[in-house]
Design a protein around this motif. Structure first.
Motif, PDB file in Angstrom:
ATOM      1  N   GLY A 195       0.881  -1.101   0.132  1.00 21.92           N
ATOM      2  CA  GLY A 195      -0.025   0.086   0.009  1.00 21.92           C
ATOM      3  C   GLY A 195       0.984   1.168  -0.176  1.00 21.92           C
ATOM      4  O   GLY A 195       0.272   2.378  -0.130  1.00 21.92           O
ATOM      5  N   CYS A 196       2.235   1.235   0.312  1.00 19.74           N
ATOM      6  CA  CYS A 196       2.890   2.351  -0.007  1.00 19.74           C
ATOM      7  C   CYS A 196       2.951   2.787  -1.218  1.00 19.74           C
ATOM      8  O   CYS A 196       2.988   2.229  -2.244  1.00 19.74           O
ATOM      9  N   PRO A 197       3.185   4.005  -1.589  1.00 17.30           N
ATOM     10  CA  PRO A 197       3.207   4.714  -2.828  1.00 17.30           C
ATOM     11  C   PRO A 197       4.452   4.143  -3.685  1.00 17.30           C
ATOM     12  O   PRO A 197       4.194   4.570  -4.832  1.00 17.30           O
ATOM     13  N   VAL A 198       5.282   3.773  -3.060  1.00 11.72           N
ATOM     14  CA  VAL A 198       6.571   3.391  -3.973  1.00 11.72           C
ATOM     15  C   VAL A 198       7.207   2.014  -3.344  1.00 11.72           C
ATOM     16  O   VAL A 198       7.365   1.879  -2.282  1.00 11.72           O
ATOM     17  N   GLY A 199       7.464   1.029  -4.307  1.00  8.31           N
ATOM     18  CA  GLY A 199       7.768  -0.152  -3.843  1.00  8.31           C
ATOM     19  C   GLY A 199       9.168  -0.356  -3.966  1.00  8.31           C
ATOM     20  O   GLY A 199       9.917   0.329  -4.682  1.00  8.31           O
ATOM     21  N   PRO A 200       9.790  -1.562  -3.567  1.00  6.29           N
ATOM     22  CA  PRO A 200      11.130  -1.815  -3.585  1.00  6.29           C
ATOM     23  C   PRO A 200      11.861  -1.577  -5.026  1.00  6.29           C
ATOM     24  O   PRO A 200      12.970  -1.272  -5.199  1.00  6.29           O
ATOM     25  N   SER A 201      11.196  -2.097  -5.887  1.00  2.89           N
ATOM     26  CA  SER A 201      11.780  -1.920  -7.365  1.00  2.89           C
ATOM     27  C   SER A 201      11.974  -0.640  -7.856  1.00  2.89           C
ATOM     28  O   SER A 201      12.799  -0.431  -8.832  1.00  2.89           O
ATOM     29  N   ARG A 274       5.909   6.121   5.863  1.00  3.60           N
ATOM     30  CA  ARG A 274       5.262   6.347   7.292  1.00  3.60           C
ATOM     31  C   ARG A 274       4.427   7.773   7.127  1.00  3.60           C
ATOM     32  O   ARG A 274       4.446   8.410   6.233  1.00  3.60           O
ATOM     33  N   GLN A 275       3.652   7.773   8.258  1.00  5.99           N
ATOM     34  CA  GLN A 275       3.063   9.143   8.390  1.00  5.99           C
ATOM     35  C   GLN A 275       4.060  10.079   8.981  1.00  5.99           C
ATOM     36  O   GLN A 275       5.095   9.868   9.440  1.00  5.99           O
ATOM     37  N   VAL A 276       3.479  11.607   9.035  1.00  2.12           N
ATOM     38  CA  VAL A 276       4.611  12.620   9.300  1.00  2.12           C
ATOM     39  C   VAL A 276       4.316  12.625  10.993  1.00  2.12           C
ATOM     40  O   VAL A 276       3.512  12.445  11.510  1.00  2.12           O
ATOM     41  N   THR A 277       5.651  12.664  11.527  1.00  2.61           N
ATOM     42  CA  THR A 277       5.734  12.556  12.695  1.00  2.61           C
ATOM     43  C   THR A 277       5.078  13.976  13.464  1.00  2.61           C
ATOM     44  O   THR A 277       5.572  14.960  13.057  1.00  2.61           O
ATOM     45  N   GLY A 278       4.187  13.709  14.265  1.00  3.18           N
ATOM     46  CA  GLY A 278       3.514  14.789  15.056  1.00  3.18           C
ATOM     47  C   GLY A 278       2.302  14.881  14.280  1.00  3.18           C
ATOM     48  O   GLY A 278       1.352  16.018  14.560  1.00  3.18           O
ATOM     49  N   ASN A 279       2.037  14.425  13.231  1.00  3.44           N
ATOM     50  CA  ASN A 279       0.802  14.613  12.391  1.00  3.44           C
ATOM     51  C   ASN A 279       0.348  13.172  11.856  1.00  3.44           C
ATOM     52  O   ASN A 279       0.564  12.917  10.539  1.00  3.44           O
ATOM     53  N   PRO A 280      -0.377  12.458  12.718  1.00  2.00           N
ATOM     54  CA  PRO A 280      -0.742  11.157  12.027  1.00  2.00           C
ATOM     55  C   PRO A 280      -1.655  10.990  10.839  1.00  2.00           C
ATOM     56  O   PRO A 280      -1.908  10.009  10.218  1.00  2.00           O
ATOM     57  N   TYR A 281      -2.249  12.248  10.256  1.00  2.00           N
ATOM     58  CA  TYR A 281      -3.159  12.163   9.213  1.00  2.00           C
ATOM     59  C   TYR A 281      -2.432  12.488   8.041  1.00  2.00           C
ATOM     60  O   TYR A 281      -3.196  12.601   7.067  1.00  2.00           O
ATOM     61  N   ALA A 282      -1.182  12.762   7.889  1.00  2.00           N
ATOM     62  CA  ALA A 282      -0.466  13.091   6.883  1.00  2.00           C
ATOM     63  C   ALA A 282       0.537  12.107   6.356  1.00  2.00           C
ATOM     64  O   ALA A 282       1.421  11.509   7.250  1.00  2.00           O
ATOM     65  N   LEU A 283       0.562  11.837   5.071  1.00  3.14           N
ATOM     66  CA  LEU A 283       1.556  10.882   4.559  1.00  3.14           C
ATOM     67  C   LEU A 283       2.938  11.655   4.622  1.00  3.14           C
ATOM     68  O   LEU A 283       3.037  12.516   3.803  1.00  3.14           O
ATOM     69  N   SER A 284       4.023  11.009   5.141  1.00  2.00           N
ATOM     70  CA  SER A 284       5.494  11.740   5.061  1.00  2.00           C
ATOM     71  C   SER A 284       6.105  11.641   3.533  1.00  2.00           C
ATOM     72  O   SER A 284       6.000  10.973   2.776  1.00  2.00           O
ATOM     73  N   PRO A 285       6.566  12.918   3.272  1.00  2.00           N
ATOM     74  CA  PRO A 285       7.235  13.113   1.892  1.00  2.00           C
ATOM     75  C   PRO A 285       8.292  11.935   1.813  1.00  2.00           C
ATOM     76  O   PRO A 285       8.731  11.426   0.772  1.00  2.00           O
TER      77      PRO A 285
END
Length: 359
Positions: A195-201, A274-285
């Protein structure tokens, strides 16, 4: 070579001489006097390899001697230590070593690598045992640039049998030495999941050298988006050449995928889904593999919940007190990343001094 024996009459203080057979005739090689019980011992060190006949006789002359020993064959080999010619130069942390061999092969012989100090004294660096074929490999400290004269010396043998190799010149230069590898799911077990936007490949492992706070060169690694690799090599080449210090550089999986643990360890890293540390509603860059955090303790982060991370970096909120590893507008990593099209998080209303991401 040692020749020993005993006079049959047990006489003491008799003159005993050692003679070698040469094409030109018998040649004197040493002399001594008999001791208790008629015992004697004479040493001779040839200057070249030999295999020839020797005799001991009573008295100072060979011909006409009152008695002489049976003839014995004496063999002396050309024992030496040979160093293979080093390369013109090496790069830091590439497993630099002095290699060579003994003649003849002397399995189990301990040999010591030494380098020459400015005082003229030789310093012990390391030692190994010669292998079954007479070969040896002696590691050279290569976590800092240096140029040194080295030699290899045998150890654990009588002082008269110590062999010393010719000297060699070893040059180690500081360099980034970047290497790029494919990434598998097993390499990112804590930072990637379905489900992550980028896979290992689409990720790459970039290994490279960096300058530590201790003034030595260390090996680091980053997990990155494939398209970000060349930009990062450009950035870190400039940063390495400027000797910008890095505390550590490991994939966040080493910290169980925890951004907080990684920040507290002062870790420099990139990919972490992961989610943004300190903001669980946003996906980290960082989930996309482009963003990077550098020296997280020296460059803390004010989160959306108004908490500074990491907790052990609070003293670094004071940016007027300049210390090693801190990032500023004129810092080499900052200038290089901005030059590669990255935005620095220090410019946000809630500053993130450690963070860079593409514009």
């Amino acid at each position: 070579m040692v020749f020993s024996g005993q006079l049959s009459n047990g006489a003491v203080d008799w003159y005993i001489s050692l003679w070698q057979a040469l094409p030109s005739g018998w040649t004197l090689r040493g002399a001594t006097k008999s001791t208790a019980g008629g015992a004697y011992k004479i040493s001779y060190t040839p200057t070249t390899p030999i295999r020839t006949t020797f005799r001991t006789v009573i008295g100072p002359k060979f011909y006409g001697a009152p008695a002489m020993s049976p003839a014995v064959i004496g063999t002396a080999q050309d024992r030496r230590i040979v160093i293979n010619k080093p390369a013109a130069s090496y790069i830091t942390l590439t497993g630099v070593a002095v290699t060579g061999y003994t003649v003849p092969a002397e399995p189990g012989l301990e040999v010591v690598l030494q380098d020459l100090l400015g005082s003229g004294k030789w310093r012990w660096l390391t030692s190994v045992k010669v292998d079954a074929k007479g070969n040896f490999r002696l590691p050279v400290p290569d976590n800092f640039p240096s140029s040194r004269t080295v030699r290899v010396v045998s150890r654990g043998v009588p002082s008269t049998a110590v062999e010393v190799s010719p000297t060699a010149w070893v040059v180690i230069k500081a360099g980034l030495n970047p290497k790029v590898y494919a990434v598998s799911a097993s390499m990112v077990p804590k930072t990637y999941r379905s489900g992550c936007p980028v896979g290992p490949s689409s990720l790459r492992l970039l290994t490279m050298n960096y300058w530590g706070f201790d003034g030595l060169v260390h090996k680091g690694e980053l997990i990155l988006r494939d398209a970000a690799v060349q930009k990062m090599i450009t950035v870190w080449t400039a940063s390495f050449n400027a000797k910008f210090p890095i505390r550590r550089m490991q994939r966040v999986d080493v910290f169980g995928g925890s951004d907080i643990r990684a920040m507290e360890a002062d870790n420099t890293s990139a990919f972490n889904c992961r989610q943004v540390t300190g903001n669980p509603y946003a996906l980290s860059p960082h989930s996309y593999g482009y963003a990077i955090d550098i020296n997280t303790v020296e460059n803390p982060y004010l989160a959306a919940n108004n908490v500074w991370y990491p907790s052990n970096g609070l003293s670094y909120r004071n940016r007027s007190w300049i210390r090693a590893g801190m990032l500023f507008t004129n810092s080499t990593p900052t200038k290089s990343l901005v030059g590669q099209g990255y935005f620095w998080g220090a410019n946000w209303s809630k500053p993130d001094y450690q963070h860079f991401q593409p514009r």
